[in-house]
Scaffold this motif. Sequence first.
Motif, PDB file in Angstrom:
ATOM      1  N   THR A  42      84.416   9.744  67.170  1.00 59.13           N
ATOM      2  CA  THR A  42      84.624   8.403  67.728  1.00 59.13           C
ATOM      3  C   THR A  42      83.411   7.945  68.520  1.00 59.13           C
ATOM      4  OG1 THR A  42      86.989   8.879  67.862  1.00 59.13           O
ATOM      5  CG2 THR A  42      86.183   7.003  69.125  1.00 59.13           C
ATOM      6  N   ASN A  46      81.120   5.015  66.256  1.00 55.56           N
ATOM      7  CA  ASN A  46      81.974   3.971  66.839  1.00 55.56           C
ATOM      8  C   ASN A  46      82.086   2.736  65.949  1.00 55.56           C
ATOM      9  OD1 ASN A  46      79.375   3.107  67.144  1.00 55.56           O
ATOM     10  ND2 ASN A  46      79.400   3.103  69.392  1.00 55.56           N
ATOM     11  N   ARG A  47      81.155   2.610  64.990  1.00 57.18           N
ATOM     12  CA  ARG A  47      81.243   1.467  64.076  1.00 57.18           C
ATOM     13  C   ARG A  47      82.472   1.566  63.174  1.00 57.18           C
ATOM     14  NH1 ARG A  47      75.020   0.817  61.817  1.00 57.18           N
ATOM     15  NH2 ARG A  47      74.008   0.455  63.857  1.00 57.18           N
ATOM     16  N   PHE A  48      82.879   2.805  62.898  1.00 62.27           N
ATOM     17  CA  PHE A  48      84.022   3.023  62.003  1.00 62.27           C
ATOM     18  C   PHE A  48      85.278   3.363  62.806  1.00 62.27           C
ATOM     19  CE2 PHE A  48      80.104   4.365  59.935  1.00 62.27           C
ATOM     20  CZ  PHE A  48      80.095   3.561  58.802  1.00 62.27           C
ATOM     21  N   PHE A  49      85.373   2.758  63.986  1.00 65.72           N
ATOM     22  CA  PHE A  49      86.507   3.067  64.848  1.00 65.72           C
ATOM     23  C   PHE A  49      87.833   2.672  64.202  1.00 65.72           C
ATOM     24  CE2 PHE A  49      89.437   1.951  68.311  1.00 65.72           C
ATOM     25  CZ  PHE A  49      89.486   3.172  68.971  1.00 65.72           C
ATOM     26  N   HIS A  50      87.818   1.575  63.441  1.00 68.17           N
ATOM     27  CA  HIS A  50      89.052   1.125  62.801  1.00 68.17           C
ATOM     28  C   HIS A  50      89.531   2.132  61.752  1.00 68.17           C
ATOM     29  CE1 HIS A  50      85.644  -0.251  60.395  1.00 68.17           C
ATOM     30  NE2 HIS A  50      86.463  -0.312  59.334  1.00 68.17           N
ATOM     31  N   ILE A  51      88.594   2.871  61.158  1.00 71.33           N
ATOM     32  CA  ILE A  51      88.999   3.912  60.196  1.00 71.33           C
ATOM     33  C   ILE A  51      89.476   5.169  60.928  1.00 71.33           C
ATOM     34  CG2 ILE A  51      88.194   5.383  58.306  1.00 71.33           C
ATOM     35  CD1 ILE A  51      86.213   3.202  57.567  1.00 71.33           C
ATOM     36  N   MET A  53      90.925   5.284  63.661  1.00 66.87           N
ATOM     37  CA  MET A  53      92.230   5.075  64.291  1.00 66.87           C
ATOM     38  C   MET A  53      93.365   5.649  63.443  1.00 66.87           C
ATOM     39  SD  MET A  53      92.383   3.810  67.269  1.00 66.87           S
ATOM     40  CE  MET A  53      94.086   3.272  67.237  1.00 66.87           C
ATOM     41  N   VAL A  54      93.149   5.730  62.131  1.00 66.76           N
ATOM     42  CA  VAL A  54      94.167   6.330  61.261  1.00 66.76           C
ATOM     43  C   VAL A  54      94.374   7.801  61.621  1.00 66.76           C
ATOM     44  CG1 VAL A  54      94.769   6.859  58.867  1.00 66.76           C
ATOM     45  CG2 VAL A  54      93.606   4.712  59.425  1.00 66.76           C
ATOM     46  N   TRP A  56      93.512   9.209  64.519  1.00 65.97           N
ATOM     47  CA  TRP A  56      94.065   9.292  65.872  1.00 65.97           C
ATOM     48  C   TRP A  56      95.575   9.076  65.858  1.00 65.97           C
ATOM     49  CZ3 TRP A  56      92.136  11.348  70.025  1.00 65.97           C
ATOM     50  CH2 TRP A  56      90.763  11.417  70.216  1.00 65.97           C
ATOM     51  N   SER A  57      96.021   8.144  65.053  1.00 63.28           N
ATOM     52  CA  SER A  57      97.464   7.878  64.962  1.00 63.28           C
ATOM     53  C   SER A  57      98.199   9.078  64.369  1.00 63.28           C
ATOM     54  CB  SER A  57      97.711   6.629  64.105  1.00 63.28           C
ATOM     55  OG  SER A  57      97.051   5.511  64.653  1.00 63.28           O
TER      56      SER A  57
END
Length: 467
Positions: A42, A46-51, A53-54, A56-57
Motif C-alpha cells: 500500500t 499507492n497508485r493502485f490503492f483501489h485494487i 482495497m480488495v 484489504w477487504s
Amino acid sequence: NMSRFKVYLDTLKQGLRVGVLRELGHQYPVLCFLLLFLILSTVLLNRFFHILMVFWSFLAGVVTFYCSIGPESLLPNVFFTIKPKPKETRAEPTLLLENYQPWLDLKVYSKVDASISEVLELVLENFVYPWYRDITDDEAFVDELRVTLRFFASVLVRRAQKVDVPTVISGKLLKVAMKHIEIIAKAQQKVRNFDNLQQAALEEYGPDLHVALRSRRDELLYLRKLTEMLFPYILPPKATECRSLALLIREILTGSVFLPCMDFLADPDTVNHLVLIFIDDTPPEPATEPPSGLVPFLQKYAESRNMKQSVLKLELKEIRKQQDLLFRFMNFLKQEGAVHVLQFCLTVEEFNDKILRPELSDSEMRSLHEEVKQIYKTYCLDESIDKIRFDPSIVGEIQNIAQGTYSDVVKLQTMPCLFEAYEHVLSILENIFTPMFCHSDETDLAKSCEAPSVTLSAKNNRKKKQN
C-alpha cells in the motif's frame, strides 16, 4: 545526546509494545506476514490503492470470521488474545534399583559363577585386550565393561527364570522342528545326491527362508541389528548414549557371544545330544561332591581391578566436599529420582552424631526416637515413595526400635542395623550413581581442572621471572 536517544528508544519500544508484537509474530506468522506485505504494498504502490482495497477487504473478512467463531466467546473480538504456552509438568521418576542392579538377590552356585566368569573373561581376552593393551594399561575402561557384561548376564538370567520352558518347547520348538522335517522330506524327493540336499532344502523354503540363512555376512548383520534392538533391555540405563561404547559392546556380543552360540546350537551333534537328553528317562548319576555355596551373581568378576586413580573420575567424598559439585550431584539425583538415597545418608550421619553421645537426656532420647520413626516410615515402609530396599533383617531391627519405647533408641549405639543400611546405600551412591554422574552433562571436569592449570602456569611464570 546518546543517553537521550537510548531513553527515547526505550520509551518508543514500550509504547509500541515490541514484545507483544514479537509474540504475535510467533503465534500468527502467516497472518502477520500478509499484513506486513499489504502495508508495504500500500505504501509503495499507492497508485493502485483501489485494487489493493480488495485484498484489504478480504483480510478484514478473514479476521472478523476467525474472531467471530472463536471457541472462547460467541461475540466478535477484534483483538488478538495471546495465550502463553503452558509449561509441561512432569512427575519425578521413582527409583527402581532393579533397573540399575539386576543382580540384586540373584545368587548362583559358586562353581557356576566361576564358570560364567571364566567365559566372560575369555571374551575380554580374545576381543578387547589384544588391542587395548597396546593403548594403555589402565583397567578403568575394562572394569566398566565387566560391569556392563554383568548387567547383561543378570538380565538374561532373570528373563530366563520367567520363561515357561514346556510352553516354549510344545508351542514353538516342536512346530518349527516339524516344519523343518517336512521341508527336508520334500527336498529329499527332488534330489538324488545327498550333497545337494542342503541347497534343495533352502530353495524349498522359498520366501519363508530366514534372512540370516542367506549367507554368513547376512547372519552377522542380522545379529548386529538384533543386538541393537536388545540394548534398551539388556544394558544399563543411558549406556547407549555413548556411541563408541555401544558399538564395542555390540561387536563383543555379536561376534563373541551370539554368533558362537548360534553355531553351537545349529551343530547336528548338539541337536542330537539335546534330543537324547530330552527323551532319556534315565535318572542322572548321583553327585559325588556336595553342592557349592551360593554367591552373588558375578560379584567377584565385576570387582574393580584398576589400582590407579583416574584423573577423569570423581569420588563421592570429593563431590561432597565441593558445594558446586554437590549441588550438581543433587540435581542429577533428582533427575534420576534418587535424591532420597543421598538424603538417607545425610540423615543417618546426622542421627549417628547425636546417638553416639555418652549421656543422653530423656528429651534427647524422645527426639531421637521420633527420628527413627521418621526414618522407618520414609525409607522402610512398602507404601513409601522413597522406600529403599534393605535386607529384611535390617528392616526388622529398625522396626522393633521404631515401634518400641523411646528408651530402646539407646540400643542403636551397639546394634549394626543402621550402619549396615548406611553402608548399603553408600555403596549404591559410589558404585552406581557416582559413575553415572561423572558421565552426565551435570559434570564439568574442565572447570575442576581449570584451577590447577592456572596455578601451574602461574608458578611457571614466576620461575621464568626469577631465572
